[in-house]
Design an enzyme around this catalytic site. Structure first.
Site, PDB file in Angstrom:
ATOM      1  N   ASP A  36       0.812  -1.219   0.000  1.00 21.41           N
ATOM      2  CA  ASP A  36       0.000   0.000   0.000  1.00 21.41           C
ATOM      3  C   ASP A  36       0.849   1.274   0.000  1.00 21.41           C
ATOM      4  O   ASP A  36       1.880   1.340   0.683  1.00 21.41           O
ATOM      5  CB  ASP A  36      -0.850  -0.030   1.288  1.00 21.41           C
ATOM      6  CG  ASP A  36      -1.726   1.177   1.444  1.00 21.41           C
ATOM      7  OD1 ASP A  36      -2.736   1.260   0.736  1.00 21.41           O
ATOM      8  OD2 ASP A  36      -1.396   2.052   2.273  1.00 21.41           O
TER       9      ASP A  36
ATOM     10  N   GLU B 143       1.476  -0.556  -5.107  1.00 17.90           N
ATOM     11  CA  GLU B 143       0.524   0.522  -5.398  1.00 17.90           C
ATOM     12  C   GLU B 143       1.264   1.847  -5.495  1.00 17.90           C
ATOM     13  O   GLU B 143       1.769   2.356  -4.497  1.00 17.90           O
ATOM     14  CB  GLU B 143      -0.542   0.629  -4.299  1.00 17.90           C
ATOM     15  CG  GLU B 143      -1.621   1.611  -4.715  1.00 17.90           C
ATOM     16  CD  GLU B 143      -2.239   2.430  -3.597  1.00 17.90           C
ATOM     17  OE1 GLU B 143      -3.349   2.933  -3.784  1.00 17.90           O
ATOM     18  OE2 GLU B 143      -1.611   2.585  -2.533  1.00 17.90           O
TER      19      GLU B 143
HETATM   20  C1  GLC Z   1      -3.814   3.403  -0.372  1.00 19.50           C
HETATM   21  C2  GLC Z   1      -5.124   2.682  -0.195  1.00 19.50           C
HETATM   22  C3  GLC Z   1      -6.137   3.656   0.291  1.00 19.50           C
HETATM   23  C4  GLC Z   1      -5.680   4.205   1.629  1.00 19.50           C
HETATM   24  C5  GLC Z   1      -4.285   4.798   1.531  1.00 19.50           C
HETATM   25  C6  GLC Z   1      -3.688   5.005   2.885  1.00 19.50           C
HETATM   26  O1  GLC Z   1      -3.872   4.359  -1.367  1.00 19.50           O
HETATM   27  O2  GLC Z   1      -5.493   2.044  -1.383  1.00 19.50           O
HETATM   28  O3  GLC Z   1      -7.408   3.086   0.407  1.00 19.50           O
HETATM   29  O4  GLC Z   1      -6.569   5.179   2.076  1.00 19.50           O
HETATM   30  O5  GLC Z   1      -3.401   3.960   0.845  1.00 19.50           O
HETATM   31  O6  GLC Z   1      -3.332   3.789   3.472  1.00 19.50           O
END
Ligand code: GLC
Length: 601
Positions: free
Chosen positions: A242, A315
């Site tokens: 993440d 991500e």
């Molecule tokens: C990522 C997740 C999102 C979250 C953020 C903070 O972007 O996909 O849902 O709010 O990280 O952890």
């Protein structure tokens, strides 16, 4: 006219600009997928990935919130869909300030979702079905209710520098204390919060309740590696990592100062995170190296314990140059799947891509394939729990078309739950809004920020609460379109988004789609054409009219070098034809939004 068209096509094939802008046909044989042969192709390279948002997937105990037993009860659905591996948004203990992305205990399960015993049962039940479970790993921050943060607040030995702390500055004029820098959080407002007890500011690049872990502290790096090992030991097949770009921030200067970030010029709203260029808080090289270290840990785990390759999905919405670094370099392996968000961020001017034409589609496709390092595998992500649903961005007429594209392109395909049904966004009132990204704003502007519309409960049937929960209410409201958009109804219908999705997954198992070369072109503003071919196997061609106007006499054959006879294998209802119909690729007529996959005969 035919001559003129042929000339244009020839120019396009030469990659020259000639009125159709980016419409050049591009051969992507070398770049399109891993150079590994069919025999050496690893499981994840040909896998169908599926993202579950556990809170909204299936509620087994009637509290209006999805849970692990709910997921277990639906594993057969995933198997039937043709899924290989599913990644779960966070299921760890959390006060749910950011719905699990604020972790209070990285080693336990959120009570609403179940227990560690349920988790072990999930792994066992998935293994029985040949399904793999991938967890969300949230390295950048914890919850402020995590014991590590509590110890850090108390400056307990070993935890003093677990988070990023700073005194801030006293403003000589006002006498007020001010934050250490102008840095902004992703959810609006300052990224620094004053903590009375420790009498210092802490950094939080997301919500106030999500303090940033300090990756300059080796104890934190070691602790997060322990987290990975703990879940690997429990049988997970890998991790979706993440918010990766945020892990490292710049080191303070000799006076202990963090530099202010420059203005971006994108917005006048000083609370909006895009007000600043995040040159000191995102996309640092140290972060890439950290991901390489995690890959090493996963490979070591496999070497020691055996089993299949464990995968990392990264991500990041950063620029492509930075994203591509996550694949690794000549000497070091990185993540197998740095998410390809080009279908989410790659449109031009039109944020939702509702008007994206064929040239725009091909540009998006080629942006990834042409920049991906040689020998790596592409991946295609159309949506997730942070984005508007595909049908609400690209338009409901293009739901099947987008699924067809995703399955037809070379490499890994990743579906967010409900996209196989064509679920769409639900407008959610301010009162029902739960997402911190929206709650941190106000009633007038929250809709720009909210991620709730794509997080509504999964639609299983036309029964009460879409068969998601037996409770009288659910944590987010159910989209009223559940009466027709649901698994049960779509399974019974002759044609449906779900039925087409399943056929696409099956077609994706063909040798041509898994190992074949790719040639991709915008034939004109309306038509995207993609050919997949492999020696000794049938050739497949996808032809999609991505716009709301019909076209006729379109020559797809020349631009793709696709001679011979073809018949329809799969199509969307807009194509107004039938499976098995013969098609003439040199002169095609396509109604608005028609999409066909044809096979050589
Ligand atoms: C990522 C997740 C999102 C979250 C953020 C903070 O972007 O996909 O849902 O709010 O990280 O952890």
């Amino acid at each position: 006219m035919a001559h003129l068209f042929k000339l244009i096509v020839t120019l396009l094939c030469l990659g020259l600009q000639c009125g159709l802008g980016q419409a050049a046909a591009v051969d992507l044989e070398s770049a399109s997928s891993s150079s590994s042969s069919e025999a050496t192709r690893d499981w994840w390279q040909v896998a169908q990935f599926y993202q579950i948002y556990p809170r909204s997937f299936k509620d087994s105990n009637g509290d209006g919130i999805g849970d692990l037993q709910g997921i277990i009860s639906k594993l057969d659905y995933l198997k039937d869909l043709g899924v290989t591996a599913t990644w779960l948004s966070p299921i760890y203990t959390s006060p749910m300030a950011d719905f699990g992305y604020d972790i209070a205990d990285f080693f336990d399960i959120q009570a609403e979702y179940g227990t560690l015993k349920d988790f072990d049962e999930l792994i066992a039940a998935a293994n029985e079905r040949g399904l793999k479970i991938i967890l969300d790993f949230v390295p950048n921050h914890s919850s402020d209710e995590n014991v590590w943060f509590e110890k850090s607040v108390r400056r307990e030995k070993g935890y003093e520098d677990y988070y990023v702390w700073h005194d801030g500055y006293l403003n000589a004029t006002t006498g007020q204390r001010e934050p250490p820098s102008n840095w902004l959080q992703a959810f609006r407002g300052s990224a620094w919060e004053w903590n009375e007890q420790r009498a210092q500011y802490y950094l939080h690049q997301f919500a106030v309740k999500q303090p940033d872990l300090n990756y300059r502290n080796p104890a934190v790096v070691a602790q997060m590696k322990r987290v990975l090992t703990y879940w690997l030991d429990r049988g997970v097949a890998g991790f979706r990592i993440d918010a990766v770009p945020w892990c490292f921030e710049v080191v303070p200067d000799a006076q202990g100062r963090y530099p202010d970030e420059p203005l971006s010029g994108y917005t006048d709203d000083p609370d909006d995170s895009s007000y600043l260029k995040h040159i000191y808080t995102q996309d640092l090289p140290e972060t890439v190296d950290m991901v390489y270290q995690w890959r090493q840990l996963l490979d070591d785990h496999k070497r020691i314990h055996g089993g299949d390759t464990r995968v990392l999905m990264v991500e990041t919405y950063s620029g492509l140059d930075y994203v591509m670094e996550f694949y690794g370099n000549r000497t070091t392996k990185g993540a197998q799947i740095p998410f390809n968000f080009q279908f989410i961020v790659g449109g031009e001017g039109d944020k939702n891509n509702t008007q994206l034409n064929a040239v725009g589609f091909v540009k998006i496709i080629n942006s990834w394939l042409s920049q991906m390092p040689a020998g790596q595998t592409a991946n295609w992500v159309m949506g997730n729990h942070d984005q508007r649903r595909v049908g609400s961005r690209y338009g409901e007429d293009r739901i099947d078309l987008m699924n067809m594209l995703q399955m037809f392109l070379p490499g890994v395909s990743i579906t967010y739950q409900g996209e196989e049904l064509g679920m769409t966004d639900l407008d959610i009132s301010w009162e029902d809004t739960r997402d911190p990204a929206a709650c941190n704003s106000n009633e007038n502007i929250y809709e720009q920020f909210t991620r709730d519309p794509a997080r509504t409960p999964f639609q299983w049937s036309s029964e009460q609460n879409a068969g998601f929960s037996s409770n009288s209410t659910t944590w987010l409201p159910i989209n009223p379109n559940y009466l027709t958009v649901n698994v049960e109804t779509e399974s019974a219908a002759n044609t449906s988004h779900l039925k087409l999705y399943k056929l696409l997954v099956q077609l994706r198992q063909s040798k041509t789609l898994q190992y074949g070369a790719t040639r991709c072109a915008a034939v004109n503003d309306n038509v995207v054409a993609i050919k997949r071919s492999l020696s000794g196997q049938p050739t497949y061609v996808l032809v999609a009219n991505v716009l709301g106007t019909s076209v006729s006499g379109v020559d797809v054959a020349s631009v793709l070098y696709a001679s011979g006879s073809y018949k329809i294998t799969l199509l969307n209802p807009q194509a107004q034809a039938a499976v098995g119909d013969s098609v003439t690729l040199s002169s095609l007529s396509l109604p608005p939004y028609a999409a066909l996959i044809v096979e050589s005969v």
